[in-house]
Scaffold this motif. Structure first.
Motif, PDB file in Angstrom:
ATOM      1  N   GLN A 198      -1.398   1.036  -2.209  1.00  0.00           N
ATOM      2  CA  GLN A 198      -0.755   1.175  -0.773  1.00  0.00           C
ATOM      3  C   GLN A 198      -1.642   0.386   0.257  1.00  0.00           C
ATOM      4  OE1 GLN A 198      -0.534   5.361  -0.158  1.00  0.00           O
ATOM      5  NE2 GLN A 198       1.349   5.666  -1.347  1.00  0.00           N
ATOM      6  N   ILE A 199      -0.790  -0.021   1.179  1.00  0.00           N
ATOM      7  CA  ILE A 199      -1.522  -0.408   2.544  1.00  0.00           C
ATOM      8  C   ILE A 199      -1.605   0.518   3.512  1.00  0.00           C
ATOM      9  CG2 ILE A 199      -1.666  -2.345   3.997  1.00  0.00           C
ATOM     10  CD1 ILE A 199      -2.482  -3.127   1.268  1.00  0.00           C
ATOM     11  N   ARG A 200      -2.651   0.928   4.111  1.00  0.00           N
ATOM     12  CA  ARG A 200      -2.572   1.796   5.038  1.00  0.00           C
ATOM     13  C   ARG A 200      -3.461   1.265   6.318  1.00  0.00           C
ATOM     14  NH1 ARG A 200      -4.442   7.302   1.555  1.00  0.00           N
ATOM     15  NH2 ARG A 200      -2.700   7.234   0.073  1.00  0.00           N
ATOM     16  N   ASP A 201      -2.948   2.343   7.685  1.00  0.00           N
ATOM     17  CA  ASP A 201      -3.629   1.700   8.709  1.00  0.00           C
ATOM     18  C   ASP A 201      -4.615   2.750   8.776  1.00  0.00           C
ATOM     19  OD1 ASP A 201      -2.647   4.177   9.755  1.00  0.00           O
ATOM     20  OD2 ASP A 201      -0.886   3.372  10.843  1.00  0.00           O
ATOM     21  N   GLU A 202      -5.453   2.720  10.331  1.00  0.00           N
ATOM     22  CA  GLU A 202      -6.510   3.338  10.419  1.00  0.00           C
ATOM     23  C   GLU A 202      -6.314   4.722  10.257  1.00  0.00           C
ATOM     24  OE1 GLU A 202      -5.282   0.728  12.176  1.00  0.00           O
ATOM     25  OE2 GLU A 202      -6.827  -0.823  12.334  1.00  0.00           O
ATOM     26  N   GLU A 248       2.783  -6.021   6.390  1.00  0.00           N
ATOM     27  CA  GLU A 248       1.699  -5.772   7.549  1.00  0.00           C
ATOM     28  C   GLU A 248       0.504  -5.701   6.910  1.00  0.00           C
ATOM     29  OE1 GLU A 248       0.863  -2.777  10.881  1.00  0.00           O
ATOM     30  OE2 GLU A 248       2.907  -3.132  10.662  1.00  0.00           O
ATOM     31  N   LEU A 249      -0.674  -6.251   7.560  1.00  0.00           N
ATOM     32  CA  LEU A 249      -1.996  -6.161   7.082  1.00  0.00           C
ATOM     33  C   LEU A 249      -2.705  -5.045   7.510  1.00  0.00           C
ATOM     34  CD1 LEU A 249      -4.068  -8.217   5.895  1.00  0.00           C
ATOM     35  CD2 LEU A 249      -4.961  -8.838   8.375  1.00  0.00           C
ATOM     36  N   GLY A 250      -3.654  -4.492   6.308  1.00  0.00           N
ATOM     37  CA  GLY A 250      -4.070  -3.174   6.427  1.00  0.00           C
ATOM     38  C   GLY A 250      -5.221  -3.036   5.410  1.00  0.00           C
ATOM     39  N   THR A 251      -5.440  -1.468   5.335  1.00  0.00           N
ATOM     40  CA  THR A 251      -6.519  -1.236   4.256  1.00  0.00           C
ATOM     41  C   THR A 251      -5.789  -0.907   2.709  1.00  0.00           C
ATOM     42  OG1 THR A 251      -7.968  -0.694   5.716  1.00  0.00           O
ATOM     43  CG2 THR A 251      -8.463   0.217   3.511  1.00  0.00           C
ATOM     44  N   THR A 293     -25.429   6.479   0.179  1.00  0.00           N
ATOM     45  CA  THR A 293     -24.637   6.240   1.185  1.00  0.00           C
ATOM     46  C   THR A 293     -23.817   7.644   1.488  1.00  0.00           C
ATOM     47  OG1 THR A 293     -22.795   4.718   1.717  1.00  0.00           O
ATOM     48  CG2 THR A 293     -22.879   5.808  -0.532  1.00  0.00           C
ATOM     49  N   ASP A 294     -23.447   7.223   2.902  1.00  0.00           N
ATOM     50  CA  ASP A 294     -22.435   8.138   3.559  1.00  0.00           C
ATOM     51  C   ASP A 294     -21.111   7.879   3.141  1.00  0.00           C
ATOM     52  OD1 ASP A 294     -24.618  10.162   4.259  1.00  0.00           O
ATOM     53  OD2 ASP A 294     -24.673   8.757   6.317  1.00  0.00           O
ATOM     54  N   ALA A 295     -20.775   6.723   2.648  1.00  0.00           N
ATOM     55  CA  ALA A 295     -19.235   6.267   2.738  1.00  0.00           C
ATOM     56  C   ALA A 295     -18.442   7.402   1.684  1.00  0.00           C
ATOM     57  CB  ALA A 295     -19.389   4.862   2.063  1.00  0.00           C
ATOM     58  N   VAL A 296     -17.299   7.288   1.705  1.00  0.00           N
ATOM     59  CA  VAL A 296     -16.443   8.059   0.994  1.00  0.00           C
ATOM     60  C   VAL A 296     -15.372   7.184   0.172  1.00  0.00           C
ATOM     61  CG1 VAL A 296     -14.343   9.649   0.910  1.00  0.00           C
ATOM     62  CG2 VAL A 296     -16.280   9.965   2.862  1.00  0.00           C
ATOM     63  N   LEU A 297     -15.382   7.456  -1.078  1.00  0.00           N
ATOM     64  CA  LEU A 297     -14.828   6.675  -1.853  1.00  0.00           C
ATOM     65  C   LEU A 297     -13.047   6.831  -1.979  1.00  0.00           C
ATOM     66  CD1 LEU A 297     -14.304   3.994  -4.028  1.00  0.00           C
ATOM     67  CD2 LEU A 297     -15.255   5.687  -5.558  1.00  0.00           C
ATOM     68  N   ARG A 298     -13.131   8.260  -2.225  1.00  0.00           N
ATOM     69  CA  ARG A 298     -11.872   9.118  -2.576  1.00  0.00           C
ATOM     70  C   ARG A 298     -11.232   9.701  -1.677  1.00  0.00           C
ATOM     71  NH1 ARG A 298     -11.426  10.952  -8.827  1.00  0.00           N
ATOM     72  NH2 ARG A 298      -9.403   9.469  -9.322  1.00  0.00           N
ATOM     73  N   GLY A 299     -10.003   9.956  -1.390  1.00  0.00           N
ATOM     74  CA  GLY A 299      -9.496  10.679  -0.213  1.00  0.00           C
ATOM     75  C   GLY A 299      -9.042  12.091  -0.796  1.00  0.00           C
ATOM     76  N   ALA A 300      -8.598  13.128  -0.008  1.00  0.00           N
ATOM     77  CA  ALA A 300      -8.325  14.372  -0.790  1.00  0.00           C
ATOM     78  C   ALA A 300      -7.135  14.144  -1.529  1.00  0.00           C
ATOM     79  CB  ALA A 300      -8.070  15.222   0.492  1.00  0.00           C
ATOM     80  N   ASP A 301      -6.286  13.080  -1.306  1.00  0.00           N
ATOM     81  CA  ASP A 301      -5.005  12.841  -2.259  1.00  0.00           C
ATOM     82  C   ASP A 301      -5.506  12.205  -3.750  1.00  0.00           C
ATOM     83  OD1 ASP A 301      -5.527  10.554  -1.353  1.00  0.00           O
ATOM     84  OD2 ASP A 301      -3.740   9.975  -0.273  1.00  0.00           O
ATOM     85  N   GLY A 302      -6.721  11.797  -3.926  1.00  0.00           N
ATOM     86  CA  GLY A 302      -7.160  11.242  -5.066  1.00  0.00           C
ATOM     87  C   GLY A 302      -7.205   9.630  -4.956  1.00  0.00           C
ATOM     88  N   TRP A 303      -6.613   9.036  -4.062  1.00  0.00           N
ATOM     89  CA  TRP A 303      -6.454   7.738  -3.830  1.00  0.00           C
ATOM     90  C   TRP A 303      -7.949   7.174  -3.257  1.00  0.00           C
ATOM     91  CZ3 TRP A 303      -1.995   4.255  -3.754  1.00  0.00           C
ATOM     92  CH2 TRP A 303      -0.839   4.840  -4.441  1.00  0.00           C
ATOM     93  N   ALA A 304      -8.150   5.876  -3.452  1.00  0.00           N
ATOM     94  CA  ALA A 304      -9.417   5.478  -3.186  1.00  0.00           C
ATOM     95  C   ALA A 304      -9.571   4.201  -2.476  1.00  0.00           C
ATOM     96  CB  ALA A 304     -10.273   5.369  -4.628  1.00  0.00           C
ATOM     97  N   THR A 305     -10.469   3.828  -1.627  1.00  0.00           N
ATOM     98  CA  THR A 305     -10.508   2.509  -0.928  1.00  0.00           C
ATOM     99  C   THR A 305     -12.013   1.655  -1.051  1.00  0.00           C
ATOM    100  OG1 THR A 305      -9.949   1.103   0.957  1.00  0.00           O
ATOM    101  CG2 THR A 305     -10.578   3.456   1.282  1.00  0.00           C
ATOM    102  N   VAL A 306     -12.128   0.775  -1.206  1.00  0.00           N
ATOM    103  CA  VAL A 306     -13.625   0.242  -0.796  1.00  0.00           C
ATOM    104  C   VAL A 306     -13.153  -1.030   0.526  1.00  0.00           C
ATOM    105  CG1 VAL A 306     -14.494   0.268  -3.340  1.00  0.00           C
ATOM    106  CG2 VAL A 306     -12.897  -1.906  -2.414  1.00  0.00           C
ATOM    107  N   ASP A 307     -12.462  -0.510   1.252  1.00  0.00           N
ATOM    108  CA  ASP A 307     -12.143  -1.247   2.482  1.00  0.00           C
ATOM    109  C   ASP A 307     -11.756  -2.778   2.330  1.00  0.00           C
ATOM    110  OD1 ASP A 307     -12.826   1.066   3.991  1.00  0.00           O
ATOM    111  OD2 ASP A 307     -14.695   0.638   4.048  1.00  0.00           O
ATOM    112  N   ASP A 308     -11.108  -3.015   1.215  1.00  0.00           N
ATOM    113  CA  ASP A 308     -10.535  -4.121   1.140  1.00  0.00           C
ATOM    114  C   ASP A 308      -9.194  -4.391   1.718  1.00  0.00           C
ATOM    115  OD1 ASP A 308     -12.470  -5.299  -0.660  1.00  0.00           O
ATOM    116  OD2 ASP A 308     -11.166  -5.233  -2.504  1.00  0.00           O
ATOM    117  N   GLN A 309      -9.020  -5.608   2.548  1.00  0.00           N
ATOM    118  CA  GLN A 309      -7.783  -5.627   3.155  1.00  0.00           C
ATOM    119  C   GLN A 309      -6.697  -6.345   2.758  1.00  0.00           C
ATOM    120  OE1 GLN A 309      -7.772  -4.016   6.791  1.00  0.00           O
ATOM    121  NE2 GLN A 309      -9.568  -3.294   5.440  1.00  0.00           N
ATOM    122  N   GLY A 310      -5.542  -6.190   2.816  1.00  0.00           N
ATOM    123  CA  GLY A 310      -4.466  -6.680   2.411  1.00  0.00           C
ATOM    124  C   GLY A 310      -3.182  -6.619   2.777  1.00  0.00           C
TER     125      GLY A 310
END
Length: 507
Positions: free
Chosen positions: A334-338, A347-350, A367-384
């Motif tokens: 999925q592509i999501r906004d902020e 449209e461009l997003g995360t 690190t304090d970075a969060v990999l996975r959200g509460a819904d189980g989906w994950a991001t490494v902040d790649d854009q596309g």
């Protein structure tokens, strides 16, 4: 670990099949199994002998961590593979990392044993760490002297942590994360379905085993009953000789190595008659490399995969420059906004990914970075962006600039100049601008082979013919050397600093 069951089966049914091959050493599957018994006996004793052992990160469930930090790809691979069938968490630390990064991950993650020949590292750890550093020669001597080897390796519980990896280590402090055995089994399931690490196939995977691409090539080859050939250096002439002499039909390497292999094949194509498939990843694949390989070795297929070590394999590209990705059927994208909401198509997003192989999160303290959200989906902040079901990559969050209200992918700007003859390496950057927010600039490396008579007008005309107006650079600079990581990737933020410091020549 997914490799253990296969290793034991092959060792029993075809004991003389090659498992791991270096430049001067090789192991059969039966030798790998027997050697792992002595290896684990040594590692286990090193941990047990500590009077005040470091406390491993809680994400390991209390399993001691053994780190390998060696130049030798053969021995790094041998140790990681050998420990896989035992209660052990293994990790590789790049010996080329800055010393502070190496010290940081060892202390914060609770690594207990480090196999390293770096005397500077050993000296720095002596006063502030209670673990054990052992050199490779000493380690091998102890292996040879083992009187009571450990029991045979066995298939471990799926939920058991077994491997600690790092997402960085060159420009930022490394972020550690744990892979369970099931997560790697799931990852092998994806790669074996699409990347063809078939039983009996000889795969060449040159480069440091601290690179996730190389490490995974070792794992997937052994997990599927193949033979994996490793190399400390990526010399194309030497690799060509090995491809011929070892009948290697599959290569897994970063794009820069693929480019070098293509040039070696141009000079001596007969050495590459066995080569059927080249698998690349870890960086953007310029279309020029694909075209060059197809011209020189038309019988060799080139597959460019996309993934993240934390998440696993996501998809691949089999034409063009590798930026348009076909996502694998078992993977959600999925592509999501902020705010976390999905954006309209195109449209461009995360980029957010759902994958069974994804790690649960980063190791606390790294690190304090969060990999996975509460819904189980994950991001490494790649854009596309997603268009007609295909994913187009646009870089990391730091690769996106806002100029005049438009989002601009800096890697897309760079790709437009790949077809400019004799230009050399370039880096697109965003400079602060009071009117536009950011101003797009192009920095050219003034290295060997670069056209000396470059003119701004010609470069801008080239850009305008290939880019939307907001993507066209407004300034062009020449820099003697673009800053790079130890792995050879250009450091965009550091390039900005050099230009702001006045070190670039403006065209």
């Amino acid at each position: 670990m997914p490799i253990t069951s296969t290793v034991l089966n092959v060792a029993g049914n075809n004991p003389e099949q090659l498992a791991l091959v270096g430049a001067d050493e090789r192991l059969t599957y039966s030798e790998l199994v027997e050697g792992s018994r002595r290896m684990f006996a040594v590692v286990d004793e090193l941990h047990r002998a500590q009077s005040d052992p470091p406390t491993p990160a809680h994400e390991t469930d209390g399993i001691p961590i053994t780190a390998v930090s060696l130049i030798s790809a053969f021995h790094a691979s041998r140790i990681i593979a050998g420990l896989a069938g035992y209660r052990a968490v293994s990790t590789t630390i790049d010996p080329r990392w800055p010393l502070d990064h190496q010290l940081g991950v060892i202390r914060t993650t609770g690594i207990g044993v480090v196999i390293s020949d770096n005397s500077e590292l050993a000296e720095a750890l002596a006063s502030s760490w209670t673990g054990t550093v052992i050199g490779l020669a000493d380690f091998r001597t102890r292996e040879a002297a083992v009187v009571e080897p450990a029991p045979l390796p066995s298939v471990r519980d799926a939920s058991e942590p077994f491997l600690m990896l790092f997402s960085s280590g060159t420009t930022n402090n490394p972020k550690a994360f744990i892979k369970t055995r099931q997560q790697y089994r799931d990852n092998v399931g994806v790669s074996s379905a699409h990347l063809e690490p078939l039983p009996g196939v000889a795969t060449l995977a040159p480069g440091p085993v601290s690179y996730s691409l190389t490490l995974y090539a070792v794992v997937e080859s052994l997990a599927t009953g193949g033979s994996v050939h490793v190399a400390d250096e990526s010399d194309p002439i030497t690799m060509g000789r090995r491809i011929e002499s070892e009948a290697i039909s599959r290569v897994v390497a970063v794009p820069a190595v693929v480019r070098a292999l293509a040039e070696a094949a141009r000079r001596d194509p007969e050495r590459f008659t066995h080569l059927d498939l080249v698998v690349t990843g870890g960086a953007n694949l310029p279309a020029s490399i694909r075209d060059r390989l197809a011209e020189i070795l038309p019988q060799t297929r080139l597959l460019s995969y996309y993934g993240a070590a934390e998440i696993g394999f996501i998809g691949d590209s089999r034409d063009g420059d590798g930026t348009w990705i076909t996502v694998y059927p078992s993977i959600g994208a999925q592509i999501r906004d902020e705010s976390g909401a999905e954006v309209p198509e195109g449209e461009l997003g995360t980029l957010w990914i759902r994958a069974a192989a994804c790690s649960y999160g980063y190791v606390t303290g790294t690190t304090d970075a969060v990999l996975r959200g509460a819904d189980g989906w994950a991001t490494v902040d790649d854009q596309g962006r997603i268009v007609n079901g295909r994913l187009q990559l646009a870089g990391r969050a730091g690769d996106i600039a806002i100029t005049g209200g438009h989002k601009v992918s800096l890697p897309e700007v760079e790709r437009a100049f790949e077809t400019y003859d004799n230009l050399g390496e370039v880096c697109a950057i965003a400079l602060e601008d009071p009117a536009l927010g950011s101003l797009i600039a192009l920095v050219i490396e003034a290295g060997a082979g670069t056209h000396e008579g470059l003119g701004k007008t010609e470069l801008l005309d080239h850009a305008r013919a290939r880019l939307a107006p907001q993507f066209v650079p407004r300034r062009i600079y020449r820099l003697q050397h673009l800053p790079r990581t130890v792995g050879g990737k250009i450091r965009r933020a550091e390039t900005v600093d050099l230009i702001m410091d006045g070190q670039g020549q403006r065209l």
